[in-house]
Each structure stands twice: as C-alpha cells, then as structure tokens.
Design a protein around this motif. Structure first.
Motif, PDB file in Angstrom:
ATOM      1  N   VAL A   2       1.109  -1.209  -0.203  1.00 23.44           N
ATOM      2  CA  VAL A   2      -0.034  -0.335  -0.426  1.00 23.44           C
ATOM      3  C   VAL A   2       0.921   0.806  -0.507  1.00 23.44           C
ATOM      4  CG1 VAL A   2      -1.919   1.167   1.041  1.00 23.44           C
ATOM      5  CG2 VAL A   2      -2.198  -1.359   1.369  1.00 23.44           C
ATOM      6  N   LYS A   3       0.522   1.803  -1.295  1.00 26.42           N
ATOM      7  CA  LYS A   3       1.662   3.409  -0.952  1.00 26.42           C
ATOM      8  C   LYS A   3       0.939   4.500  -0.276  1.00 26.42           C
ATOM      9  CE  LYS A   3       4.271   6.240  -3.997  1.00 26.42           C
ATOM     10  NZ  LYS A   3       4.746   6.228  -5.179  1.00 26.42           N
ATOM     11  N   ILE A   4       1.348   5.484   0.278  1.00 28.26           N
ATOM     12  CA  ILE A   4       0.005   6.977   1.195  1.00 28.26           C
ATOM     13  C   ILE A   4       1.141   8.233   1.037  1.00 28.26           C
ATOM     14  CG2 ILE A   4      -0.310   7.657   3.459  1.00 28.26           C
ATOM     15  CD1 ILE A   4      -0.272   4.909   4.662  1.00 28.26           C
ATOM     16  N   ASP A   5       0.015   8.662  -0.226  1.00 32.77           N
ATOM     17  CA  ASP A   5       0.943   9.859  -0.889  1.00 32.77           C
ATOM     18  C   ASP A   5       0.111  11.005   0.506  1.00 32.77           C
ATOM     19  OD1 ASP A   5       1.225  12.146  -2.293  1.00 32.77           O
ATOM     20  OD2 ASP A   5       0.565  11.351  -3.848  1.00 32.77           O
ATOM     21  N   CYS A   6       2.029  11.319   0.650  1.00 33.30           N
ATOM     22  CA  CYS A   6       1.377  12.389   1.837  1.00 33.30           C
ATOM     23  C   CYS A   6       2.340  13.790   1.710  1.00 33.30           C
ATOM     24  CB  CYS A   6       1.769  11.975   3.424  1.00 33.30           C
ATOM     25  SG  CYS A   6       0.293  11.145   3.912  1.00 33.30           S
ATOM     26  N   LEU A   7       2.697  13.805   0.021  1.00 30.58           N
ATOM     27  CA  LEU A   7       3.215  15.026  -0.914  1.00 30.58           C
ATOM     28  C   LEU A   7       2.242  16.218  -0.665  1.00 30.58           C
ATOM     29  CD1 LEU A   7       4.902  13.722  -4.297  1.00 30.58           C
ATOM     30  CD2 LEU A   7       5.365  13.694  -1.633  1.00 30.58           C
ATOM     31  N   GLY A   8       2.707  17.477   0.280  1.00 28.03           N
ATOM     32  CA  GLY A   8       2.271  18.232   0.854  1.00 28.03           C
ATOM     33  C   GLY A   8       1.325  18.092   1.797  1.00 28.03           C
ATOM     34  N   ASP A   9       1.299  16.723   2.521  1.00 28.84           N
ATOM     35  CA  ASP A   9       0.677  17.086   4.148  1.00 28.84           C
ATOM     36  C   ASP A   9       1.819  17.368   5.120  1.00 28.84           C
ATOM     37  OD1 ASP A   9      -1.444  16.068   2.860  1.00 28.84           O
ATOM     38  OD2 ASP A   9      -1.825  14.038   3.198  1.00 28.84           O
ATOM     39  N   MET A  10       1.242  18.265   6.487  1.00 25.67           N
ATOM     40  CA  MET A  10       1.719  18.449   7.260  1.00 25.67           C
ATOM     41  C   MET A  10       1.186  17.398   8.414  1.00 25.67           C
ATOM     42  SD  MET A  10       2.077  22.464   6.608  1.00 25.67           S
ATOM     43  CE  MET A  10       2.266  23.302   7.789  1.00 25.67           C
ATOM     44  N   CYS A  11       2.121  17.127   9.435  1.00 22.70           N
ATOM     45  CA  CYS A  11       1.371  16.047  10.831  1.00 22.70           C
ATOM     46  C   CYS A  11       0.127  17.491  10.919  1.00 22.70           C
ATOM     47  CB  CYS A  11       2.823  16.329  11.582  1.00 22.70           C
ATOM     48  SG  CYS A  11       3.993  15.377  10.903  1.00 22.70           S
ATOM     49  N   PRO A  12      -0.569  15.959  12.039  1.00 22.15           N
ATOM     50  CA  PRO A  12      -0.299  15.334  12.327  1.00 22.15           C
ATOM     51  C   PRO A  12      -0.951  13.894  11.566  1.00 22.15           C
ATOM     52  CG  PRO A  12      -2.565  15.392  12.958  1.00 22.15           C
ATOM     53  CD  PRO A  12      -1.721  17.433  12.473  1.00 22.15           C
ATOM     54  N   VAL A  13      -1.211  14.903   9.729  1.00 20.95           N
ATOM     55  CA  VAL A  13      -1.756  13.942   9.179  1.00 20.95           C
ATOM     56  C   VAL A  13      -1.671  13.359   8.283  1.00 20.95           C
ATOM     57  CG1 VAL A  13      -3.258  14.248   6.567  1.00 20.95           C
ATOM     58  CG2 VAL A  13      -3.250  16.275   8.174  1.00 20.95           C
ATOM     59  N   PRO A  14      -0.416  12.742   8.111  1.00 20.38           N
ATOM     60  CA  PRO A  14       0.438  11.615   8.004  1.00 20.38           C
ATOM     61  C   PRO A  14       0.871  10.909   8.891  1.00 20.38           C
ATOM     62  CG  PRO A  14       1.746  12.997   7.011  1.00 20.38           C
ATOM     63  CD  PRO A  14       0.700  14.260   8.094  1.00 20.38           C
ATOM     64  N   VAL A  15       0.592  10.830   9.689  1.00 18.46           N
ATOM     65  CA  VAL A  15       0.595   9.799  11.249  1.00 18.46           C
ATOM     66  C   VAL A  15      -0.557   9.231  11.450  1.00 18.46           C
ATOM     67  CG1 VAL A  15       1.186   9.626  13.468  1.00 18.46           C
ATOM     68  CG2 VAL A  15       2.743  11.101  12.655  1.00 18.46           C
ATOM     69  N   LEU A  16      -1.741  10.183  11.118  1.00 17.44           N
ATOM     70  CA  LEU A  16      -3.590   9.882  11.033  1.00 17.44           C
ATOM     71  C   LEU A  16      -3.422   8.683   9.794  1.00 17.44           C
ATOM     72  CD1 LEU A  16      -5.084  12.879  12.144  1.00 17.44           C
ATOM     73  CD2 LEU A  16      -4.645  10.848  13.726  1.00 17.44           C
ATOM     74  N   ARG A  17      -3.084   9.606   9.006  1.00 14.58           N
ATOM     75  CA  ARG A  17      -3.383   8.748   7.174  1.00 14.58           C
ATOM     76  C   ARG A  17      -2.268   6.635   7.473  1.00 14.58           C
ATOM     77  NH1 ARG A  17      -2.618  11.083   2.004  1.00 14.58           N
ATOM     78  NH2 ARG A  17      -3.419   9.405   1.273  1.00 14.58           N
ATOM     79  N   LEU A  18      -1.231   7.174   7.811  1.00 11.17           N
ATOM     80  CA  LEU A  18      -0.678   6.131   8.345  1.00 11.17           C
ATOM     81  C   LEU A  18      -1.595   4.649   9.566  1.00 11.17           C
ATOM     82  CD1 LEU A  18       1.481   3.809   7.905  1.00 11.17           C
ATOM     83  CD2 LEU A  18       3.073   5.109  10.056  1.00 11.17           C
ATOM     84  N   LYS A  19      -1.645   5.241  10.842  1.00 10.62           N
ATOM     85  CA  LYS A  19      -2.730   4.555  11.392  1.00 10.62           C
ATOM     86  C   LYS A  19      -3.497   4.095  10.417  1.00 10.62           C
ATOM     87  CE  LYS A  19      -4.946   4.792  15.491  1.00 10.62           C
ATOM     88  NZ  LYS A  19      -5.298   3.221  15.778  1.00 10.62           N
ATOM     89  N   THR A  20      -4.613   4.751  10.270  1.00 12.16           N
ATOM     90  CA  THR A  20      -5.775   3.785   9.303  1.00 12.16           C
ATOM     91  C   THR A  20      -5.073   2.767   8.433  1.00 12.16           C
ATOM     92  OG1 THR A  20      -5.542   5.469   7.579  1.00 12.16           O
ATOM     93  CG2 THR A  20      -6.896   6.077   9.693  1.00 12.16           C
ATOM     94  N   VAL A  21      -4.086   2.958   7.679  1.00 12.68           N
ATOM     95  CA  VAL A  21      -3.576   1.771   7.082  1.00 12.68           C
ATOM     96  C   VAL A  21      -3.101   0.383   7.246  1.00 12.68           C
ATOM     97  CG1 VAL A  21      -1.528   1.295   4.723  1.00 12.68           C
ATOM     98  CG2 VAL A  21      -3.546   3.636   4.850  1.00 12.68           C
TER      99      VAL A  21
END
Length: 73
Positions: A2-21
């Motif tokens: 699974v690839k999570i594209d967080c380009l342009g996203d600032m914390c905590p968004v990447p951590v929250l997206r990782l948690k769901t995956v």
C-alpha cells in the motif's frame, strides 16, 4: 504494498493516514508513506516505535522521503 501519498501534507495528517492503513494490514505486509516534510519522518518513526513496527527511511530525491513500514502483528 500500500502506498500512502502524503506529499504536501503536514503533521499530524501523515500519522493519522498511516494509522488507518496499519490497522488493515496483515502480519508481514508493508506500506510505503511518501512525504516531503522532514518533520513527518520523526513523527512516523516515533509512531512506529510505540507500535512496535519496523520501518526504513530513504530520501529518494532532495526533500522527498519514502518510509517503508512493516506490520508485525
């Protein structure tokens, strides 16, 4: 993988997206989070340590990182 594209996203968004995956991965499966914010790296690494996940960080081009996270359930 699974690839999570967080380009342009600032914390905590990447951590929250990782948690769901991560919650949906089976033992041994991997996901890759791509980010262009250096602060995200330390936050993802801290998240992985707390949740006993293995990770590898690679700066694939100047200012862009790929973090590969393995689920160890």
């Amino acid at each position: 993988m699974v690839k999570i594209d967080c380009l342009g996203d600032m914390c905590p968004v990447p951590v929250l997206r990782l948690k769901t995956v991560i919650d949906s991965l089976k033992n041994g499966e991997e996901c890759m989070l791509v980010t262009d914010h250096s602060c995200t790296i330390s936050n993802i690494e801290a998240f992985c340590k707390v949740h006993h996940l293995t990770y590898d960080t690679d700066e694939v081009m100047n200012g862009v990182w790929e973090i590969t996270i393995s689920a160890n359930k």
